[in-house]
Design a protein around this motif. Sequence first.
Motif, mmCIF file in Angstrom:
data_model
loop_
_atom_site.group_PDB
_atom_site.id
_atom_site.type_symbol
_atom_site.label_atom_id
_atom_site.label_comp_id
_atom_site.label_asym_id
_atom_site.label_seq_id
_atom_site.Cartn_x
_atom_site.Cartn_y
_atom_site.Cartn_z
ATOM 1 N N GLY A 1 -28.921 112.308 -6.364
ATOM 2 C CA GLY A 1 -28.997 112.881 -4.720
ATOM 3 C C GLY A 1 -27.296 113.411 -4.924
ATOM 4 O O GLY A 1 -27.619 114.267 -4.065
ATOM 5 N N ALA A 2 -26.661 112.422 -5.641
ATOM 6 C CA ALA A 2 -25.204 112.748 -5.594
ATOM 7 C C ALA A 2 -24.858 113.482 -5.947
ATOM 8 O O ALA A 2 -25.073 113.866 -7.626
ATOM 9 N N LEU A 3 -23.244 114.170 -5.846
ATOM 10 C CA LEU A 3 -22.705 115.555 -6.213
ATOM 11 C C LEU A 3 -21.815 114.694 -7.364
ATOM 12 O O LEU A 3 -20.905 113.584 -6.619
ATOM 13 N N VAL A 4 -22.076 115.085 -8.884
ATOM 14 C CA VAL A 4 -21.288 114.236 -9.783
ATOM 15 C C VAL A 4 -20.375 114.916 -10.804
ATOM 16 O O VAL A 4 -20.580 116.166 -11.111
ATOM 17 N N ALA A 5 -18.976 114.219 -11.584
ATOM 18 C CA ALA A 5 -18.339 115.241 -12.455
ATOM 19 C C ALA A 5 -18.399 115.078 -13.133
ATOM 20 O O ALA A 5 -18.781 113.577 -13.763
ATOM 21 N N GLN A 6 -18.250 115.581 -14.448
ATOM 22 C CA GLN A 6 -18.995 115.100 -15.906
ATOM 23 C C GLN A 6 -17.287 115.917 -16.875
ATOM 24 O O GLN A 6 -16.949 117.192 -16.548
ATOM 25 N N PRO A 7 -16.842 114.682 -17.702
ATOM 26 C CA PRO A 7 -15.258 115.893 -18.436
ATOM 27 C C PRO A 7 -16.882 116.795 -19.549
ATOM 28 O O PRO A 7 -17.745 117.165 -19.497
ATOM 29 N N LEU A 8 -16.116 117.243 -19.121
ATOM 30 C CA LEU A 8 -16.445 119.194 -19.822
ATOM 31 C C LEU A 8 -16.905 118.666 -21.602
ATOM 32 O O LEU A 8 -18.190 119.426 -22.152
ATOM 33 N N SER A 9 -16.453 117.296 -22.833
ATOM 34 C CA SER A 9 -16.666 117.329 -23.508
ATOM 35 C C SER A 9 -18.005 116.612 -23.684
ATOM 36 O O SER A 9 -19.073 116.480 -24.829
ATOM 37 N N ARG A 10 -18.706 116.019 -22.198
ATOM 38 C CA ARG A 10 -19.553 115.690 -22.297
ATOM 39 C C ARG A 10 -21.102 116.647 -22.621
ATOM 40 O O ARG A 10 -22.455 116.402 -23.292
ATOM 41 N N ILE A 11 -20.799 118.472 -22.943
ATOM 42 C CA ILE A 11 -22.055 119.393 -23.145
ATOM 43 C C ILE A 11 -22.049 119.110 -24.520
ATOM 44 O O ILE A 11 -23.302 119.687 -25.016
ATOM 45 N N LEU A 12 -21.093 118.152 -25.021
ATOM 46 C CA LEU A 12 -21.808 117.617 -26.727
ATOM 47 C C LEU A 12 -22.359 117.240 -27.349
ATOM 48 O O LEU A 12 -22.680 117.052 -28.321
ATOM 49 N N GLU A 13 -22.634 116.099 -26.507
ATOM 50 C CA GLU A 13 -23.957 114.923 -26.349
ATOM 51 C C GLU A 13 -25.505 115.684 -26.183
ATOM 52 O O GLU A 13 -25.134 116.928 -26.208
ATOM 53 N N PRO A 14 -26.473 114.521 -27.103
ATOM 54 C CA PRO A 14 -27.679 115.781 -26.904
ATOM 55 C C PRO A 14 -27.959 115.652 -25.735
ATOM 56 O O PRO A 14 -27.977 115.361 -24.594
#
Length: 323
Positions: A293-306
């Motif tokens: 339910g909370a808005l979060v941000a990830q580093p773009l590099s996280r897209i390389l994770e499974p």
Amino acid sequence: MKIGVLTSGGDAPGMNAAIRAAVRQADSLGHEAWGIYRGYQGLLDGDMEPLPSRACANILQRGGTMLRTARCKAFHDPDVRAKAAEKLKAAGIEALVVIGGDGSFRAAETLLREHGVACAGIPGTIDNDLPGTDRTLGFDTALNTAVEAIDRIRDTASSHGRLFLVEVMGRASGMLAVHTAIACGAEAVLYPESPDDSYEALVTQLEENWKRGKRSSIVVVAEGDAVGGRAMAVGERLKRDHELDLRVVVLGHVQRGGSPSALDRIWGSRWGSEAVRRLDRGERGFYLGEVAGALVAQPLSRILEPQPVPPGDLGRLVAVLAR
Ligand SMILES: Nc1ncnc2c1ncn2[C@@H]1O[C@H](COP(=O)(O)OP(=O)(O)OP(=O)(O)O)[C@@H](O)[C@H]1O
Ligand SMILES: O=P(O)(O)OC[C@H]1O[C@](O)(CO)[C@@H](O)[C@@H]1O
């Protein structure tokens, strides 16, 4: 600052809400939003123009994307990406808001890493298959569309005492299939991440249901099911092996279109605004999401994770609830 906005990969309901919010938030902070048409293909072609707030009137409730979209194979080539970075520099665009799925984010990650382009990602795909977010734009709408369609099919299935195999989208992810199956009370579900013996388990399940007195069944099959043949092939196999009278329905792109649900509009609006506020603060490589339910941000590099897979207990729940 000039901020480019583009939509890439498959279109998804809610993308227009994100475009509108990014453009209007940029306007309110004194930045200039530029619309880049047809995703990375349009960026390569220089198909872009300033996008004032007023250009985003009346799009919130519309499906698809006003910026149009494309799948651009050429972008896998580093030389091509270098040309795209040059196009951005020539236009004076310093940052990009990329609305799309994992492929679109991978492209953004390379633009940041190879050319220092500041990129903000907004999850936009009906597949809901991005790490680090419970939701992607379009999933909620597509899910409800699929459920509505299957409710109609159920009328015929129960009137005729028939088995229906209904194919939903998701070449590499079963998120949409599993959630659809639970929401429409399907008897079984096949999806890319389901166990290897899914076909055998399906046959057993149908036999047990028959013994319990069930005369009609709906089986939801993801485009990329574990059996490997899509609904039509699974149907042919069942007919051949068990002489079943069944029908196959492929929902296809019906699921991608239509007016976005309220949730897709709300998250598109929140993410569009937040993306620009973070770029305004100097953040350079992130994508947004929703966790519990909370808005979060990830580093773009996280897209390389499974990529996330549907929890196994949801697949099992389908069978339990079909008794
Ligand atoms: N690894 C990559 N490197 C560079 N560019 C990429 C990469 N993967 C994808 N892209 C670019 O991003 C575009 C969109 O990716 P893709 O077609 O996989 O859709 P997506 O963003 O995953 O959305 P959807 O979930 O709707 O399919 C591709 O057509 C290509 O231009
Ligand atoms: O419309 P296209 O390019 O054939 O893409 C279909 C794919 O896009 C998705 O709908 C995601 O956008 C997948 O579920 C599906 O496999």
